[in-house]
Design a protein around this motif. Structure first.
Motif, short mmCIF file in Angstrom:
data_model
loop_
_atom_site.label_atom_id
_atom_site.label_comp_id
_atom_site.label_asym_id
_atom_site.label_seq_id
_atom_site.Cartn_x
_atom_site.Cartn_y
_atom_site.Cartn_z
N LEU A 10 -47.23 -28.58 76.96
CA LEU A 10 -46.46 -28.81 77.87
C LEU A 10 -46.87 -29.21 79.23
CD1 LEU A 10 -44.94 -24.92 78.43
CD2 LEU A 10 -44.46 -27.74 77.75
N LEU A 11 -49.16 -29.19 80.21
CA LEU A 11 -48.95 -29.88 80.96
C LEU A 11 -49.09 -31.30 81.18
CD1 LEU A 11 -51.37 -27.58 81.91
CD2 LEU A 11 -49.96 -27.78 82.63
N PHE A 17 -44.72 -31.23 85.94
CA PHE A 17 -44.81 -29.34 85.72
C PHE A 17 -46.74 -29.45 85.81
CE2 PHE A 17 -46.18 -26.67 82.48
CZ PHE A 17 -46.02 -25.50 83.41
N GLU A 18 -47.16 -30.57 85.24
CA GLU A 18 -49.17 -30.24 85.06
C GLU A 18 -49.12 -30.15 87.17
OE1 GLU A 18 -52.69 -31.73 84.58
OE2 GLU A 18 -51.63 -33.12 84.20
N PHE A 43 -43.25 -22.37 83.08
CA PHE A 43 -42.26 -22.80 82.63
C PHE A 43 -41.06 -23.42 83.27
CE2 PHE A 43 -40.83 -26.26 79.39
CZ PHE A 43 -41.01 -27.45 79.91
N THR A 44 -40.08 -22.19 83.14
CA THR A 44 -38.76 -21.75 83.22
C THR A 44 -38.96 -21.88 85.38
OG1 THR A 44 -38.80 -20.41 81.47
CG2 THR A 44 -37.21 -20.00 83.38
N PRO A 45 -39.38 -21.65 85.62
CA PRO A 45 -39.15 -21.75 87.25
C PRO A 45 -39.18 -23.14 87.32
CG PRO A 45 -40.93 -19.81 87.18
CD PRO A 45 -40.09 -20.45 85.49
N GLN A 84 -37.99 -18.28 73.17
CA GLN A 84 -37.61 -16.36 73.24
C GLN A 84 -38.47 -16.82 74.66
OE1 GLN A 84 -40.36 -13.88 71.43
NE2 GLN A 84 -39.50 -14.59 69.46
N GLY A 85 -38.68 -17.71 75.43
CA GLY A 85 -40.51 -17.86 76.81
C GLY A 85 -39.03 -18.67 77.42
#
Length: 117
Positions: A10-11, A17-18, A43-45, A84-85
């Protein structure tokens, strides 16, 4: 699957995001944080901030990245993490998911699972 490769991916995929992770989350979360917690708490925020700031390019980038994972039958574990996350987390935070530029797999999940729950 170890948590580190998912979080690290993800980063690498999302430089903004990183930067967010370095500023907001690194003092609390490390790369071995369970992936569900990493998605839900960081990640969601981050994604919601992009929506709020109307950063359409990054919102589209995130959703296209997730859609590609949802279409890949070999990535079932990652799919479940995002269901889910990420999507459940957005739903629980009151995000209007259907107003987002979702892909077909994302829309299917939102309409058939989250909205009927």
């Amino acid at each position: 699957m170890k948590h580190d490769p998912f979080n690290t991916a993800l980063l690498k995929e999302f430089p903004l995001f990183e930067k967010y992770y370095q500023e907001v989350g690194k003092s609390t979360f490390d790369l071995d944080t369970p992936s569900l917690n990493f998605l839900d708490s960081l990640f969601t925020p981050y994604f919601l901030l992009q929506v709020e700031e109307q950063n359409d390019e990054e919102v589209n980038h995130v959703l296209l990245y997730i859609e590609n994972i949802l279409e890949d039958e070999e990535k079932e574990e990652e799919q479940n993490l995002f269901y889910q996350g990420f999507f459940c987390s957005l739903y629980e935070r009151g995000c209007d998911l259907l107003s987002l530029p979702l892909g077909e797999k994302e829309k299917e999940y939102v309409k058939d699972w989250l909205m009927k729950a």
